[in-house]
Design an enzyme around this catalytic site. Structure first.
Site, mmCIF file in Angstrom:
data_model
loop_
_atom_site.group_PDB
_atom_site.id
_atom_site.type_symbol
_atom_site.label_atom_id
_atom_site.label_comp_id
_atom_site.label_asym_id
_atom_site.label_seq_id
_atom_site.Cartn_x
_atom_site.Cartn_y
_atom_site.Cartn_z
ATOM 1 N N LYS A 1 -8.589 -0.188 -0.293
ATOM 2 C CA LYS A 1 -10.053 -0.098 -0.281
ATOM 3 C C LYS A 1 -10.675 -0.705 -1.526
ATOM 4 O O LYS A 1 -11.792 -1.164 -1.520
ATOM 5 C CB LYS A 1 -10.476 1.383 -0.306
ATOM 6 N N LYS B 1 -4.249 3.232 -12.076
ATOM 7 C CA LYS B 1 -5.683 3.275 -12.345
ATOM 8 C C LYS B 1 -5.972 3.332 -13.838
ATOM 9 O O LYS B 1 -6.942 2.742 -14.309
ATOM 10 C CB LYS B 1 -6.330 4.473 -11.633
ATOM 11 N N LYS C 1 -0.209 -3.204 -1.360
ATOM 12 C CA LYS C 1 -0.693 -2.493 -0.177
ATOM 13 C C LYS C 1 -2.127 -2.910 0.160
ATOM 14 O O LYS C 1 -2.882 -3.314 -0.733
ATOM 15 C CB LYS C 1 -0.601 -0.975 -0.389
HETATM 16 P P1 TYM Z 1 -7.037 7.607 0.678
HETATM 17 O O1 TYM Z 1 -8.468 7.929 0.949
HETATM 18 O O2 TYM Z 1 -6.727 6.608 -0.372
HETATM 19 O O3 TYM Z 1 -6.346 7.091 1.995
HETATM 20 C C1 TYM Z 1 -6.473 7.763 3.218
HETATM 21 C C2 TYM Z 1 -5.205 7.669 4.025
HETATM 22 O O4 TYM Z 1 -4.879 6.304 4.306
HETATM 23 C C3 TYM Z 1 -3.523 6.057 3.914
HETATM 24 N N1 TYM Z 1 -3.421 4.666 3.461
HETATM 25 C C4 TYM Z 1 -2.553 3.778 3.959
HETATM 26 N N2 TYM Z 1 -1.616 3.881 4.925
HETATM 27 C C5 TYM Z 1 -0.903 2.766 5.216
HETATM 28 N N3 TYM Z 1 -1.071 1.588 4.587
HETATM 29 C C6 TYM Z 1 -1.993 1.437 3.609
HETATM 30 N N4 TYM Z 1 -2.158 0.270 3.006
HETATM 31 C C7 TYM Z 1 -2.783 2.568 3.254
HETATM 32 N N5 TYM Z 1 -3.762 2.787 2.341
HETATM 33 C C8 TYM Z 1 -4.143 4.067 2.477
HETATM 34 C C9 TYM Z 1 -3.271 7.041 2.780
HETATM 35 O O5 TYM Z 1 -1.898 7.258 2.574
HETATM 36 C C10 TYM Z 1 -3.991 8.267 3.283
HETATM 37 O O6 TYM Z 1 -3.187 8.977 4.209
HETATM 38 N N6 TYM Z 1 -5.611 11.508 -2.058
HETATM 39 C C11 TYM Z 1 -5.794 11.035 -0.698
HETATM 40 C C12 TYM Z 1 -6.762 11.880 0.088
HETATM 41 C C13 TYM Z 1 -6.436 13.333 0.112
HETATM 42 C C14 TYM Z 1 -5.481 13.970 0.939
HETATM 43 C C15 TYM Z 1 -5.575 15.381 0.624
HETATM 44 C C16 TYM Z 1 -4.583 13.527 1.908
HETATM 45 C C17 TYM Z 1 -7.042 14.295 -0.648
HETATM 46 N N7 TYM Z 1 -6.521 15.536 -0.325
HETATM 47 C C18 TYM Z 1 -4.759 16.293 1.268
HETATM 48 C C19 TYM Z 1 -3.779 14.458 2.540
HETATM 49 C C20 TYM Z 1 -3.858 15.836 2.223
HETATM 50 C C21 TYM Z 1 -6.336 9.627 -0.763
HETATM 51 O O7 TYM Z 1 -6.890 9.224 -1.743
HETATM 52 O O8 TYM Z 1 -6.210 8.938 0.418
#
Ligand code: TYM
Length: 327
Positions: A198, A112, A195
């Site tokens: 979003k 980022k 990957k």
């Molecule tokens: P975020 O919002 O980017 O993504 C949410 C969840 O989706 C999974 N994910 C994927 N899994 C498989 N293939 C993909 N292409 C893919 N893209 C996203 C992510 O691994 C995630 O599980 N920082 C985290 C949110 C967060 C969090 C936490 C998670 C904040 N606090 C505490 C677990 C525990 C995030 O930005 O996820």
């Protein structure tokens, strides 16, 4: 006593099949076996600029998506991060034991910050994994079901838990990552080396959970495939492997078995059927989503925050004492 599970999604961008297959689908499977907490992390979303009205709407939409995916508030605690102030309090304390060098090593930060000049990046983008560690450690979480892209952040949460325990005495459980096997990293439809994301520039990167049937068919038709014509599940065909994983996860089959069903058939047949598998998953999902009213979901979130606060405030009494704050 069931062990604690915590996971979360940021209310930013469009939730896509990667989020569902990497996280939500797994949460629903695990919510019976753990004391599960599912959070919409709005404090994380503001590490990049957000429109306030849009953020409010997105936060509610993500909570609805959890419910439409099968998250059951009778079995778990469903809440919004900013409703439980202890997350930010613990994040500050953990910030004082995290090292800048550790945070600068995070791949997501590097990605980022490369996009923007260093002058332009908010400090929140650097310290974001500390807030994530606070989310997890606050509840004595043992299991964190996420996609592979979050593993490095979970590793940091483990490091900070151990470091705090060593410095101030045993306080936090050391959490573990739980990955969905084939869903851990769903790749972009337009580039199997990246990957599904979003924040992708092109909408052909992903299938959003709100895409209609025609859009799904169009995107799958355009999805890149590998050279050759044979349907095989192999690392040498990464684009096809990704599509087979999506098909298999949505139809509760093994990807090798799906490949077997298409022996002697071509990419076009496979892609047509894959589009229908996705449409057949999304249609009822979107029906459930539409049926949820703002009022009922806001009520569930308020009840969830109340439950989360009870645990979080007790934990913070312990943390404050350990650190040396006056009672
Ligand atoms: P975020 O919002 O980017 O993504 C949410 C969840 O989706 C999974 N994910 C994927 N899994 C498989 N293939 C993909 N292409 C893919 N893209 C996203 C992510 O691994 C995630 O599980 N920082 C985290 C949110 C967060 C969090 C936490 C998670 C904040 N606090 C505490 C677990 C525990 C995030 O930005 O996820």
């Amino acid at each position: 006593m069931k062990k604690r599970l915590f996971s979360a999604v940021q209310p930013s961008g469009n939730l896509h099949l990667g989020n569902y297959l990497g996280a939500l689908q797994n949460w629903v499977k695990l919510q019976d076996d753990y004391e599960a907490m599912f959070c919409v992390v709005d404090l994380h979303a503001i590490t990049v600029p957000q429109d306030p009205a849009a953020l409010r709407q997105k936060t509610l939409e993500i909570a609805k998506m959890y419910l439409a995916a099968g998250v059951d508030p009778a079995k778990c605690t469903l809440f919004v991060q900013s409703h439980v102030k202890e997350h930010t309090e613990l994040a500050w304390i953990l910030n004082t034991i995290a090292k800048v060098s550790e945070l600068e090593r995070m791949t997501q930060f590097k990605d980022k910050s490369q996009k923007d000049s260093k002058e332009g990046i908010g400090a929140g983008l650097l310290t974001y994994p500390v807030l994530m560690a606070a989310d997890i450690l606050l509840y004595d979480t043992v299991v964190v079901p996420v996609g592979k892209d979050q593993m490095q952040h979970i590793e940091l949460a483990r490091t900070l838990a151990r470091r705090f325990n060593d410095t101030f005495g045993e306080t936090f459980a050391v959490p573990e990552c739980n990955l969905s096997k084939e869903g851990a990293l769903i790749m972009a439809l337009d580039d199997p080396a990246k990957k599904m994301s979003k924040s992708a520039a092109s909408e052909y990167n992903y299938i959003a959970l709100t895409d209609d049937a025609e859009t799904v068919r169009k995107k799958i038709k355009k999805a890149v495939t590998d050279s050759g014509t044979e349907i095989v599940y192999s690392d040498s065909k990464p684009a096809l492997k990704n599509l087979l994983n999506i098909y298999a996860l949505l139809s509760d089959k093994k990807p090798e078995a799906v490949a077997g069903e298409y022996a002697g058939k071509g990419y076009a047949d496979f892609k047509n059927d894959l589009a229908e598998v996705i449409v057949n998953f999304l249609a009822p999902f979107q029906e459930r989503l539409k049926a949820l009213s703002d009022e009922e979901v806001l009520k569930m979130l308020a009840a969830g925050a109340e439950k989360a606060r009870t645990f979080a405030s007790e934990k913070m009494v312990q943390v404050r004492t350990r650190v040396g704050f006056l009672a």
